[in-house]
Design an enzyme around this catalytic site. Structure first.
Site, PDB file in Angstrom:
ATOM      1  CE  LYS A  39     -36.566  -0.383 -37.861  1.00 13.55           C
ATOM      2  NZ  LYS A  39     -36.518  -1.016 -36.532  1.00 13.55           N
ATOM      3  NE  ARG A 135     -33.911  -1.044 -29.223  1.00 12.16           N
ATOM      4  CZ  ARG A 135     -33.912  -1.421 -30.501  1.00 12.16           C
ATOM      5  NH1 ARG A 135     -32.841  -1.215 -31.250  1.00 12.16           N
ATOM      6  NH2 ARG A 135     -34.959  -2.019 -31.026  1.00 12.16           N
ATOM      7  CE1 TYR A 264      -8.156  13.574 -52.445  1.00  8.14           C
ATOM      8  CE2 TYR A 264     -10.172  12.266 -52.649  1.00  8.14           C
ATOM      9  CZ  TYR A 264      -9.480  13.453 -52.863  1.00  8.14           C
ATOM     10  OH  TYR A 264     -10.087  14.498 -53.474  1.00  8.14           O
ATOM     11  CG  MET A 312     -18.141  13.673 -52.004  1.00  8.72           C
ATOM     12  SD  MET A 312     -18.121  15.461 -51.920  1.00  8.72           S
ATOM     13  CE  MET A 312     -17.524  15.734 -50.273  1.00  8.72           C
TER      14      MET A 312
HETATM   15  C1  LIG Z   1     -36.738  -2.409 -36.839  1.00  9.15           C
HETATM   16  C2  LIG Z   1     -37.607  -3.297 -36.043  1.00  9.15           C
HETATM   17  C3  LIG Z   1     -38.003  -4.548 -36.536  1.00  9.15           C
HETATM   18  C4  LIG Z   1     -37.472  -5.123 -37.830  1.00  9.15           C
HETATM   19  O1  LIG Z   1     -36.210  -5.698 -37.589  1.00  9.15           O
HETATM   20  P1  LIG Z   1     -35.406  -6.472 -38.753  1.00  9.15           P
HETATM   21  O2  LIG Z   1     -34.198  -6.990 -38.077  1.00  9.15           O
HETATM   22  O3  LIG Z   1     -35.074  -5.447 -39.781  1.00  9.15           O
HETATM   23  O4  LIG Z   1     -36.318  -7.518 -39.267  1.00  9.15           O
HETATM   24  C5  LIG Z   1     -38.889  -5.290 -35.782  1.00  9.15           C
HETATM   25  N1  LIG Z   1     -39.351  -4.820 -34.590  1.00  9.15           N
HETATM   26  C6  LIG Z   1     -38.977  -3.637 -34.088  1.00  9.15           C
HETATM   27  C7  LIG Z   1     -39.514  -3.197 -32.774  1.00  9.15           C
HETATM   28  C8  LIG Z   1     -38.104  -2.842 -34.787  1.00  9.15           C
HETATM   29  O5  LIG Z   1     -37.731  -1.649 -34.283  1.00  9.15           O
END
Ligand SMILES: *Cc1c(COP(=O)(O)O)cnc(C)c1O
Length: 367
Positions: A39, A135, A264, A312
């Site tokens: 992802k 969640r 800065y 930047m």
């Molecule tokens: C992102 C995600 C993972 C991977 O988690 P990591 O901590 O990066 O290993 C696993 N399961 C779900 C449902 C996720 O959203």
């Protein structure tokens, strides 16, 4: 000449980390398969680049966007592809079916939409239970309706049960995992059919620390990219290799006297005569602006620290004790020779965020 900054992505390291994750999950008698979690553009590493590097070894790929899933299929990926948040509206389902996607189902309405869609094929689903993270996921109270819906639905080819841990990476990990596993088992207690279904629980942290969570499918993310999920254990000691190395060069050097300031806001004030190296990397490249002076950085193979605020397009570092370093010296911002986790910790964040924030303007070099 382009700016000297680039991100090197090591496909061999990605494969190494994937196989390490799956081997961890297969300790003992385990037969677990592993979704490569790609992802967020493979945590900033490039979706197709990561998929190509893992195409020969991965059991499947897990991500969020339907459009990304379609891109993987178009690129020739044949393994299962899991949509981690399922689909968002009924109109997505024809595309899911056409591309043989596996769907997380975390709301009852998704099952109803699936039934009403009258798809030409049945789809495999991962039924996500909320075991305490609050969640995504179905609650115990919703399960009777889920069972009725599943019994009535011709749309589902196979069910895998799934949940997600809230604290596998933290100090209270063991207790929290035990508690969530108990809730998970409790939700399924009087559902005999569910006892025969495969189970998917573990993210990177759980794979590494809690082998009892491996079960049938694990879901490693950050560990694939060589990041440690733990604040108290570094990636190298876990056997992980860095995949992304963000590197650049020194483009100018300033020799400043005691009392002179840098950058800065003048937040760095020299307490000794200081050689300041100016690096071609700034927050518009994805380097965190909130990384304070003192954040580790490597110049010409030697460890030093940043000075003052990140701008930047540039940041400053201390070359006072690196007399051989100067204009054009190579700089590693994170990656090989400098753990992204160490930079992230100094900046009050986690390596996940550094990787995901790599800016589009940074050229990528694959090795
Ligand atoms: C992102 C995600 C993972 C991977 O988690 P990591 O901590 O990066 O290993 C696993 N399961 C779900 C449902 C996720 O959203």
């Amino acid at each position: 000449m382009p700016r000297p900054i680039a991100a090197r992505i090591d496909g061999g390291a990605l494969r190494h980390n994937y196989l390490l994750a799956r081997n961890q999950a297969r300790r003992g008698e385990g037969r677990a398969r592993a979704w490569a979690v790609v992802k967020a553009n493979a945590y900033g590493h490039g979706l197709l680049r990561a998929a190509r590097a893992l195409a020969d070894v991965a059991d499947g790929f897990a991500l969020l966007d339907l459009e990304e899933a379609v891109r993987l299929r178009d690129a020739g990926i044949r393994q299962p592809i899991l949509l981690l948040e399922g689909f968002f509206e009924a109109a997505d389902l024809a595309v899911c079916a056409a591309h043989d996607l596996t769907l997380v189902v975390h709301r009852l309405e998704q099952l109803q939409m699936l039934r009403r869609a009258s798809l030409p094929v049945r789809l495999p689903i991962f039924l996500k239970l909320n075991s305490g993270m609050n969640r995504l996921g179905l609650t115990a109270a919703e399960l009777p309706a889920v069972r009725r819906e599943l019994a009535a639905s011709p749309a589902v080819s196979a069910v895998t049960l799934m949940t997600h841990f809230a604290e596998a990476d933290g100090d209270g990990g063991e207790a929290c995992i035990t508690w969530q596993l108990e809730r998970f088992a409790g939700m399924l207690a009087d559902w005999p059919e569910a006892a025969t279904w495969p189970v998917s629980l573990a993210n990177s942290a759980a794979i590494l620390r809690y082998p009892q969570t491996a079960r049938d499918w694990v879901r490693p993310g950050i560990m694939l990219y060589g990041g440690s999920p733990f604040a108290d254990q570094d990636a190298a000691s876990l056997g992980l290799k860095p995949v992304m190395t963000l590197h650049s060069r020194i483009l100018a050097v300033q020799e400043i006297a005691v009392g002179e300031r840098v950058g800065y806001g003048g937040t760095f004030v020299a307490r000794r005569p200081t050689r300041v190296g100016v690096v071609a990397c700034g927050y518009a490249d994805g380097y965190p602006r909130h990384a304070p002076g003192g954040t580790p950085i490597v110049v010409a193979g030697q460890a030093t620290t940043t000075l003052g605020r990140v701008s930047m397009d540039m940041l400053a570092c201390d070359l006072t004790d690196l007399p051989a370093a100067g204009v054009n010296s190579p700089v590693v911002l994170w990656g090989e020779g400098l753990a992204a986790d160490a930079v992230a910790a100094a900046a009050g964040t986690i390596s996940y965020e550094l990787f995901c924030a790599l800016a589009r303007r940074v050229p990528v070099v694959e090795v």
